[in-house]
Motif scaffolding. Structure first.
Motif, PDB file in Angstrom:
ATOM      1  N   UNK A  91      25.392  -4.420  20.962  1.00 41.46           N
ATOM      2  CA  UNK A  91      25.449  -3.383  21.995  1.00 41.46           C
ATOM      3  C   UNK A  91      24.766  -3.860  23.272  1.00 41.46           C
ATOM      4  N   UNK A  92      23.690  -4.641  23.124  1.00 46.12           N
ATOM      5  CA  UNK A  92      22.989  -5.184  24.295  1.00 46.12           C
ATOM      6  C   UNK A  92      23.911  -6.128  25.068  1.00 46.12           C
ATOM      7  N   UNK A  93      24.561  -7.021  24.335  1.00 49.16           N
ATOM      8  CA  UNK A  93      25.463  -7.991  24.962  1.00 49.16           C
ATOM      9  C   UNK A  93      26.621  -7.288  25.664  1.00 49.16           C
ATOM     10  N   UNK A  94      27.186  -6.278  25.005  1.00 46.06           N
ATOM     11  CA  UNK A  94      28.304  -5.551  25.592  1.00 46.06           C
ATOM     12  C   UNK A  94      27.878  -4.804  26.854  1.00 46.06           C
ATOM     13  N   UNK A  95      26.694  -4.200  26.803  1.00 47.97           N
ATOM     14  CA  UNK A  95      26.216  -3.452  27.963  1.00 47.97           C
ATOM     15  C   UNK A  95      25.938  -4.374  29.143  1.00 47.97           C
ATOM     16  N   UNK A 122      29.154  -5.587  30.624  1.00 48.28           N
ATOM     17  CA  UNK A 122      29.781  -4.532  31.430  1.00 48.28           C
ATOM     18  C   UNK A 122      29.064  -4.383  32.771  1.00 48.28           C
ATOM     19  N   UNK A 123      27.734  -4.511  32.762  1.00 41.08           N
ATOM     20  CA  UNK A 123      26.962  -4.415  33.999  1.00 41.08           C
ATOM     21  C   UNK A 123      27.315  -5.560  34.943  1.00 41.08           C
ATOM     22  N   UNK A 124      27.430  -6.771  34.398  1.00 37.62           N
ATOM     23  CA  UNK A 124      27.775  -7.935  35.210  1.00 37.62           C
ATOM     24  C   UNK A 124      29.155  -7.744  35.843  1.00 37.62           C
ATOM     25  N   UNK A 125      30.090  -7.214  35.070  1.00 38.18           N
ATOM     26  CA  UNK A 125      31.439  -6.959  35.613  1.00 38.18           C
ATOM     27  C   UNK A 125      31.390  -5.889  36.692  1.00 38.18           C
ATOM     28  N   UNK A 126      30.587  -4.864  36.467  1.00 37.54           N
ATOM     29  CA  UNK A 126      30.481  -3.761  37.420  1.00 37.54           C
ATOM     30  C   UNK A 126      29.922  -4.228  38.761  1.00 37.54           C
ATOM     31  N   UNK A 127      29.002  -5.195  38.702  1.00 41.36           N
ATOM     32  CA  UNK A 127      28.377  -5.700  39.921  1.00 41.36           C
ATOM     33  C   UNK A 127      29.177  -6.823  40.570  1.00 41.36           C
ATOM     34  N   UNK A 128      30.258  -7.259  39.903  1.00 46.83           N
ATOM     35  CA  UNK A 128      31.100  -8.315  40.459  1.00 46.83           C
ATOM     36  C   UNK A 128      32.139  -7.719  41.398  1.00 46.83           C
ATOM     37  N   UNK A 129      32.940  -8.587  42.018  1.00 43.18           N
ATOM     38  CA  UNK A 129      33.986  -8.122  42.935  1.00 43.18           C
ATOM     39  C   UNK A 129      35.036  -7.300  42.214  1.00 43.18           C
ATOM     40  N   UNK A 130      35.184  -7.511  40.894  1.00 43.68           N
ATOM     41  CA  UNK A 130      36.186  -6.764  40.125  1.00 43.68           C
ATOM     42  C   UNK A 130      35.789  -5.303  39.930  1.00 43.68           C
ATOM     43  N   UNK A 156      34.286   0.734  41.163  1.00 38.94           N
ATOM     44  CA  UNK A 156      33.617   1.610  40.216  1.00 38.94           C
ATOM     45  C   UNK A 156      32.138   1.783  40.533  1.00 38.94           C
ATOM     46  N   UNK A 157      31.525   0.743  41.136  1.00 36.29           N
ATOM     47  CA  UNK A 157      30.100   0.809  41.448  1.00 36.29           C
ATOM     48  C   UNK A 157      29.818   1.874  42.504  1.00 36.29           C
ATOM     49  N   UNK A 158      30.852   2.226  43.272  1.00 33.67           N
ATOM     50  CA  UNK A 158      30.699   3.249  44.304  1.00 33.67           C
ATOM     51  C   UNK A 158      30.316   4.603  43.712  1.00 33.67           C
ATOM     52  N   UNK A 159      30.636   4.809  42.451  1.00 28.25           N
ATOM     53  CA  UNK A 159      30.306   6.061  41.777  1.00 28.25           C
ATOM     54  C   UNK A 159      28.793   6.303  41.796  1.00 28.25           C
ATOM     55  N   UNK A 160      28.019   5.222  41.753  1.00 24.26           N
ATOM     56  CA  UNK A 160      26.563   5.326  41.673  1.00 24.26           C
ATOM     57  C   UNK A 160      25.874   5.304  43.049  1.00 24.26           C
TER      58      UNK A 160
END
Length: 201
Positions: free
Chosen positions: A177-181, A184-192, A196-200
């Motif tokens: 679960x740590x690795x998955x989270x 997911x965080x790394x992807x969220x902070x990437x250009x891809x 979605x990051x705008x939600x925060x």
């Protein structure tokens, strides 16, 4: 709260037996893996201290078992994993610095901190339930909170509260679960994940 009792039955071949609690009551199932000292072979009439837990079927069983006279404080202190605690603190610190620098939205930091506090509290409640023999919090719930972002609180709780820290299967899934989270965080902070990051923000 730890309980105390006498070993009244032991099957050496199958490595399990039953404890008669002091003060009476139903016999408590115990497997050899529940002992902190597995080099010693249990003998009938051994006096054992233990905490009450539940197996996968919800039945009472002994956990964290020790032979009378062994020093529980010393053994527990040696088994604390500082790595888990340091990793959690390092992650939260890095998120905090990144938020101050504007690389990570503060709302996302608040989500991690909030979920970590909730997860730590859930671990505390679950340990209390285990000691009282009450209905336990499903492990799936604890893992769900971890994968959402509460894993720093879970990692600290496992070591500070000494709860779920010895179950290899649980720990294996926890680190997944740590690795998955984190992935997911790394992807969220990437250009891809920029949309979605705008939600925060």
């Amino acid at each position: 709260m730890r309980m105390k009792g006498k070993l009244v039955k032991w099957d050496t071949e199958k490595a399990f037996g039953f404890i008669a609690p002091n003060g009476g009551g139903n016999h408590i199932f115990i497997h050899k893996t529940a002992f902190s000292n597995r080099k010693r072979t249990p003998q009938l009439d051994d006096v054992i201290t233990f905490t009450l837990s539940k197996d996968k079927q919800g039945r009472n069983c002994a956990a964290d078992a020790m032979y009378s006279g062994e020093k529980i404080q010393v053994k527990q202190a040696k088994s604390v994993s500082k790595f888990s605690i340091y990793l959690s603190l390092l992650f939260v610190s890095a998120m905090t610095i990144a938020s101050i620098l504007g690389n990570v939205p503060f709302k996302l930091l608040y989500v991690y901190v909030g979920l970590s506090l909730i997860t730590f509290t859930m671990y505390s409640f679950d340990k209390s339930k285990a000691q009282r023999g009450d209905w336990r919090t499903p492990e799936s719930t604890l893992h769900f909170l971890s994968i959402l972002g509460g894993w720093p609180g879970a990692a600290i709780a496992q070591q500070i509260l000494r709860h779920k820290s010895k179950k290899k299967e649980f720990r294996f899934i926890f680190w997944i679960t740590v690795i998955l989270n984190v992935t997911a965080l790394a992807w969220l902070l990437s250009s891809h994940g920029v949309h979605f990051i705008e939600i925060f923000r």
